[in-house]
Design an enzyme around this catalytic site. Structure first.
Site, mmCIF file in Angstrom:
data_model
loop_
_atom_site.group_PDB
_atom_site.id
_atom_site.type_symbol
_atom_site.label_atom_id
_atom_site.label_comp_id
_atom_site.label_asym_id
_atom_site.label_seq_id
_atom_site.Cartn_x
_atom_site.Cartn_y
_atom_site.Cartn_z
ATOM 1 N N ASP A 37 -9.045 -25.989 -3.667
ATOM 2 C CA ASP A 37 -8.995 -27.428 -3.422
ATOM 3 C C ASP A 37 -8.505 -27.663 -1.993
ATOM 4 O O ASP A 37 -7.318 -27.896 -1.750
ATOM 5 C CB ASP A 37 -8.091 -28.119 -4.441
ATOM 6 C CG ASP A 37 -8.296 -29.629 -4.424
ATOM 7 O OD1 ASP A 37 -9.123 -30.108 -3.619
ATOM 8 O OD2 ASP A 37 -7.630 -30.321 -5.201
ATOM 9 N N HIS B 207 -3.793 -33.401 -10.949
ATOM 10 C CA HIS B 207 -3.940 -34.587 -10.093
ATOM 11 C C HIS B 207 -3.573 -35.871 -10.842
ATOM 12 O O HIS B 207 -3.724 -35.949 -12.051
ATOM 13 C CB HIS B 207 -5.376 -34.674 -9.574
ATOM 14 C CG HIS B 207 -5.714 -33.522 -8.663
ATOM 15 N ND1 HIS B 207 -6.995 -33.166 -8.359
ATOM 16 C CD2 HIS B 207 -4.901 -32.666 -7.999
ATOM 17 C CE1 HIS B 207 -6.966 -32.117 -7.537
ATOM 18 N NE2 HIS B 207 -5.717 -31.793 -7.310
ATOM 19 N N HIS C 223 5.913 -27.619 -1.758
ATOM 20 C CA HIS C 223 4.925 -28.675 -2.064
ATOM 21 C C HIS C 223 5.072 -29.273 -3.451
ATOM 22 O O HIS C 223 4.427 -30.260 -3.769
ATOM 23 C CB HIS C 223 3.501 -28.154 -1.873
ATOM 24 C CG HIS C 223 2.886 -27.550 -3.111
ATOM 25 N ND1 HIS C 223 3.443 -26.499 -3.801
ATOM 26 C CD2 HIS C 223 1.744 -27.850 -3.770
ATOM 27 C CE1 HIS C 223 2.681 -26.187 -4.830
ATOM 28 N NE2 HIS C 223 1.649 -26.987 -4.842
ATOM 29 N N ALA D 18 6.869 -28.656 -7.808
ATOM 30 C CA ALA D 18 7.813 -27.985 -8.682
ATOM 31 C C ALA D 18 7.379 -26.552 -8.978
ATOM 32 O O ALA D 18 8.202 -25.660 -9.142
ATOM 33 C CB ALA D 18 7.951 -28.771 -9.982
#
Lengths: 136, 487
Positions: free
Chosen positions: B102, B210, B410, B412
């Site tokens: 991605d 997302h 970025h 958890a």
């Protein structure tokens, strides 16, 4: 026969079949079951032809499933029934299914890609085995 | 395949850093450094992610160290949380596995002028309206459709292309990393198939991890930075997490295919075939860079259009314009990308290719690339946690330039596999559990929610503690979720 196995953030697929052609068809059904929770609800009203060139069973599997993923992503076609032939030129499949209908098909995962990690296709004592991991 | 425990050497450097020495494997060109504390390192050692940090140290042209952030977990080739800088002048390579499928997956934070009390009573309606209007999940296409020609312009111009269409403002461009456009994108390097996948997907959230999340600023730690970011306690914000959708996945897939034999051709030996790479200065490397940058610009536009639809929903719902609702973009950052940046390495200024895979740029105060408004306090960094606990807003700090090529964590990081999460959620309704905790969640599938349940993730507070202590980025505000839509 196919089953899923867990892999950190992603999902694995293990497939067994008596021969390579049914292994590829079964893997394609496994992919469908990753995409929708109720694959048995997918009717077979339209047909697409898929051709993959090459010899190596590993790349045939990889390229075949990647192609089915693109067909789903661009044309929203859920494919459920597969006739697969493997010859010297590569793979030729006739795939049947229908257009995605959110009212009937319960979508499960967005499969981003088939990955090369742990990808294998091998002959076993009683047939063929494939394993692959998809990126979710 | 359950990953085996890492058996190699991990030496503690200090309170927040562990080292894999070069002697661990003969081909390592640099050492490996993992940012973690004693609480997190045990979990890190339970899998093969540290091995991946060591593997990356084989890449030609790698500078200083192969790095990993505290949210490290296993990924394809590179671990998630992996950072590596390569020098094109020293035969440095670019590796698609160092960016991920991605491309330019990232987050964007929008603030509003609304206080929590103005939203609480109407939250269900708002979340339902967001869920109805913003496409989430598999196979849902957006209201925007772009021809291949338009997509190519978008990929070359980035968010400015949307400004020309009245779908972005000057400020939206200003407050996006790289002003919403990575230079030297070459849309001609993007395959027809990738374009086909992108035609109807710009402005869609997708699925997996997302989301679009309505949050409240729960706690302000750094008043000055929060003021610069326009955040104050009790304020309602929206956090958007998405990437380049099918277009980016296809660009990565195309590159992995094209580069299958490239390392061998250049005589590069790698311990894992998923580290396929190509010299930055060679034709294969240039081809990937051109298409990767194009996909990155598509992703900036995707998040812009998701934000635009969010503004429209709030306008309809509250009966005021988004400007009246003060729905300004705080910042948009990538966390899956490779970019050329200047860094001071062993006393010399060098322009290097920084791969960040599940890692976020965190430029400190005074950095010339930051918008003037943020230059005194540092770059905003948004760290999404899980949907039950919290997310964080941090500010880039000077330590990042000294230690991690201007980078911090970025998110958890996952603690449980998807299949294990579904098993753990059997017989439970995650949406009802969240509702009891005051969070309204809407998802296309129950399974999706089960896979993304809070317990599937590490505690984001622990991850943020490490980067704060290490001086990579510092705490500004803690955000509490109140509503979320997912795939």
């Amino acid at each position: 026969m196919f089953e899923f196995f867990g892999h950190t953030a992603d999902l694995g697929l293990r497939v067994t079949a008596p021969d390579l052609e049914s292994l590829l068809a079964e893997a394609a059904r496994g992919l469908l079951a990753m995409l929708v929770d109720n694959p048995q609800q997918v009717q077979v009203t339209s047909t697409v032809e898929v051709k993959i060139s090459g010899q190596d069973p590993v790349y045939l599997l990889f390229d075949f499933l990647s192609e089915l993923l693109v067909i789903f992503d661009t044309r929203h076609l859920l494919l459920a029934d597969f006739e697969v032939e493997v010859s010297g030129d590569g793979l030729h499949a006739r795939a049947r299914g229908e257009q995605l209908d959110p009212a009937r098909h319960r979508l499960a995962h967005e499969v981003k890609a088939i990955t090369y990690h742990g990808l294998k296709v091998e002959k076993t004592d009683d047939g063929w085995l494939a394993e692959l991991i998809v990126d979710i | 395949m359950p990953a085996a425990r890492f058996q190699g050497t991990l030496e503690q450097v200090d309170e927040t850093c562990f080292r894999i020495p070069r002697s661990y494997m003969p081909g390592m060109r640099v050492e490996g450094l993992i940012y973690a504390d004693e609480r997190l390192i045990e979990e890190v050692k339970s899998g093969q992610a540290p091995q991946q940090v060591a593997n990356v140290a084989y890449l030609p042209g790698i500078q200083m160290a192969s790095l990993a952030m505290p949210d490290i977990h296993w990924g394809y080739g590179f671990c998630i949380g992996g950072v590596c800088a390569t020098d094109p002048e020293q035969d440095g390579v670019i590796s698609p596995g160092g960016v991920g499928y991605d491309i330019n997956c990232g987050v964007r934070l929008v603030r509003t002028g609304l206080a929590e009390s103005e939203v609480t009573g109407r939250l269900k309606g708002l979340v339902d309206e967001l869920f109805r209007s913003i496409p989430t999940g598999v196979g849902r296409t957006g209201k925007y459709s772009f021809s291949h020609q338009e997509l190519k312009r978008m990929m070359s111009e980035g968010v400015s292309f949307l400004r020309g269409r009245g779908l972005a403002t000057d400020d939206d461009v200003e407050f996006t990393e790289a002003r919403g456009c990575i230079e030297d994108a070459e849309p001609e390097c993007v395959s027809e198939r990738a374009l086909e996948r992108g035609t109807r997907q710009c402005g869609t959230v997708g699925s997996g991890n997302h989301f679009v999340e309505v949050q409240v600023v729960d706690e302000v730690v750094d008043e000055a930075a929060a003021a610069a970011f326009g955040l104050k306690r009790g304020m309602v914000c929206v956090l958007i997490h998405s990437g380049s959708r099918g277009l980016g996945y296809q660009v990565c897939d195309d590159a992995l295919r094209a580069l299958r034999d490239t390392p061998a051709r250049y005589g590069v030996e790698l311990p894992d075939r998923q580290l396929v790479c190509a010299p930055i200065k060679g034709p294969e490397g240039r081809q990937y860079l051109g298409s990767m940058r194009s996909a990155a610009n598509f992703a900036f536009c995707n998040r812009q259009l998701i934000m635009w639809q969010t503004r429209e929903v709030f306008e309809r719902f509250f009966g005021r314009s988004w400007q009246q609702l003060e729905m300004e973009l705080v910042y948009d950052i990538a966390h899956n990308i490779a970019k050329f940046e200047e860094h001071l390495i062993e006393g010399r200024r060098k322009r290097v290719c920084v791969h960040r895979k599940g890692a976020t740029r965190a430029f400190p105060p005074g950095h010339p690339e930051l918008p003037a408004r943020y230059r005194p306090v540092g770059q905003p960094v948004m760290i999404p946690g899980d949907m039950g606990r919290a997310s964080w807003v941090l500010a880039g700090a000077p330590g990042s330039m000294l230690k991690t090529f201007g980078t911090t964590c970025h998110g958890a990081g996952r603690a449980m596999s998807r299949t294990a999460s579904v098993k753990a959620a059997r017989g439970r309704r995650i949406d009802r559990e969240l509702l009891e905790a005051g969070i309204i969640a809407r998802a296309r599938s129950h399974r999706g929610l089960a896979e993304e349940q809070p317990a599937a993730y590490k505690d984001v507070d622990l991850v943020v503690d490490v980067v704060h202590k290490a001086g990579l980025s510092t705490k500004v505000a803690r955000m509490r979720p109140i509503g979320v839509i997912k795939g």
